[in-house]
Design a protein around this motif. Structure first.
Motif, PDB file in Angstrom:
ATOM      1  N   GLN A   1      -0.052  -5.034   3.994  1.00 28.29           N
ATOM      2  CA  GLN A   1       1.352  -4.897   4.401  1.00 28.29           C
ATOM      3  C   GLN A   1       1.764  -6.261   4.939  1.00 28.29           C
ATOM      4  OE1 GLN A   1       2.584  -1.156   5.991  1.00 28.29           O
ATOM      5  NE2 GLN A   1       4.221  -2.099   7.202  1.00 28.29           N
ATOM      6  N   CYS A   2       1.572  -6.545   6.242  1.00 25.21           N
ATOM      7  CA  CYS A   2       1.844  -7.917   6.702  1.00 25.21           C
ATOM      8  C   CYS A   2       0.750  -8.863   6.219  1.00 25.21           C
ATOM      9  CB  CYS A   2       1.977  -7.978   8.219  1.00 25.21           C
ATOM     10  SG  CYS A   2       0.403  -8.072   9.115  1.00 25.21           S
ATOM     11  N   GLY A   3      -0.470  -8.312   6.043  1.00 25.34           N
ATOM     12  CA  GLY A   3      -1.573  -9.080   5.482  1.00 25.34           C
ATOM     13  C   GLY A   3      -2.453  -9.787   6.488  1.00 25.34           C
ATOM     14  N   TYR A   4      -2.048  -9.838   7.749  1.00 24.35           N
ATOM     15  CA  TYR A   4      -2.766 -10.695   8.697  1.00 24.35           C
ATOM     16  C   TYR A   4      -4.224 -10.286   8.885  1.00 24.35           C
ATOM     17  CZ  TYR A   4      -3.190 -14.178  12.301  1.00 24.35           C
ATOM     18  OH  TYR A   4      -3.566 -15.293  13.001  1.00 24.35           O
ATOM     19  N   CYS A   5      -4.492  -9.004   8.866  1.00 26.39           N
ATOM     20  CA  CYS A   5      -5.865  -8.532   9.114  1.00 26.39           C
ATOM     21  C   CYS A   5      -6.732  -8.536   7.871  1.00 26.39           C
ATOM     22  CB  CYS A   5      -5.817  -7.102   9.655  1.00 26.39           C
ATOM     23  SG  CYS A   5      -5.354  -5.890   8.379  1.00 26.39           S
ATOM     24  N   GLN A   6      -6.123  -8.764   6.697  1.00 29.59           N
ATOM     25  CA  GLN A   6      -6.796  -8.373   5.455  1.00 29.59           C
ATOM     26  C   GLN A   6      -7.980  -9.264   5.071  1.00 29.59           C
ATOM     27  OE1 GLN A   6      -6.308  -5.518   3.949  1.00 29.59           O
ATOM     28  NE2 GLN A   6      -4.571  -4.890   5.221  1.00 29.59           N
ATOM     29  N   SER A   7      -7.961 -10.540   5.426  1.00 30.46           N
ATOM     30  CA  SER A   7      -9.145 -11.361   5.147  1.00 30.46           C
ATOM     31  C   SER A   7     -10.363 -10.763   5.836  1.00 30.46           C
ATOM     32  CB  SER A   7      -8.942 -12.794   5.649  1.00 30.46           C
ATOM     33  OG  SER A   7      -7.887 -13.407   4.983  1.00 30.46           O
ATOM     34  N   GLY A   8     -10.172 -10.397   7.078  1.00 24.94           N
ATOM     35  CA  GLY A   8     -11.275  -9.808   7.835  1.00 24.94           C
ATOM     36  C   GLY A   8     -11.697  -8.470   7.258  1.00 24.94           C
TER      37      GLY A   8
END
Ligand code: FES
Ligand code: FES
Length: 156
Positions: free
Chosen positions: A96-103
């Motif tokens: 969604q915002c993507g901020y957590c997705q790498s982790g």
């Protein structure tokens, strides 16, 4: 001098041993896919692999990394050639915002390396420390199952 590898490339640094790995990844190596969320090991945005294990890079001091192998989200693939976990994430439009997705992806990749076909409970357990304020958890779970399928197809 402290020496370790990041995504297979040798890193040599004379920064203070207490320097968090996350700082070196983002500021020195410009590997900005790994995110700074909380800085206190509570969110998982900074998750990388240390010798294959998912770890919080905000809490890892480089002085403890002599000879270690670190892998970041950049080792999972590229926009032109995404790896299986990234392909699954794209198929399921997880971010969604993507901020957590790498982790999230790094935690999922570490799980899949150990458990090739995890069930829901194993996925929830492995990713429970990776927070998503956008609440993408159902899509994350579906994408991990799909990534497991894609990884099996890739090895056939
Ligand atoms: S930034 Fe490392 S766990 Fe939140
Ligand atoms: S996609 Fe926004 S915090 Fe997870």
């Amino acid at each position: 001098m402290i020496r370790f590898t990041v995504n297979g490339a040798q890193v040599e640094t004379d920064l203070e041993p207490e320097t968090p790995l996350l700082w070196v990844l983002r500021d020195t190596l410009k590997l900005t896919g790994t995110k700074y969320g909380c800085g206190i090991a509570q969110c998982g945005a900074c998750t990388v692999h240390l010798d294959g294990i998912a770890m919080r890079s905000c809490q890892m001091q480089i002085g403890d990394l002599e000879g270690a192998e670190v892998a970041t989200i950049e080792a999972q693939g590229t926009p032109e050639a995404p790896g299986p976990v990234q392909r699954a994430w794209i198929e399921h439009q997880v971010a969604q915002c993507g901020y957590c997705q790498s982790g999230q992806i790094m935690a999922a990749a570490a799980l899949l390396a150990e458990v090739p076909d995890p069930d829901d409970a194993q996925i929830d357990d492995a990713l429970s420390g990776n927070l998503c304020r956008c609440g993408t958890y159902p899509r994350i779970r579906a994408a991990v199952h799909r990534a497991a399928e894609l990884m099996r197809e890739d090895t056939q």
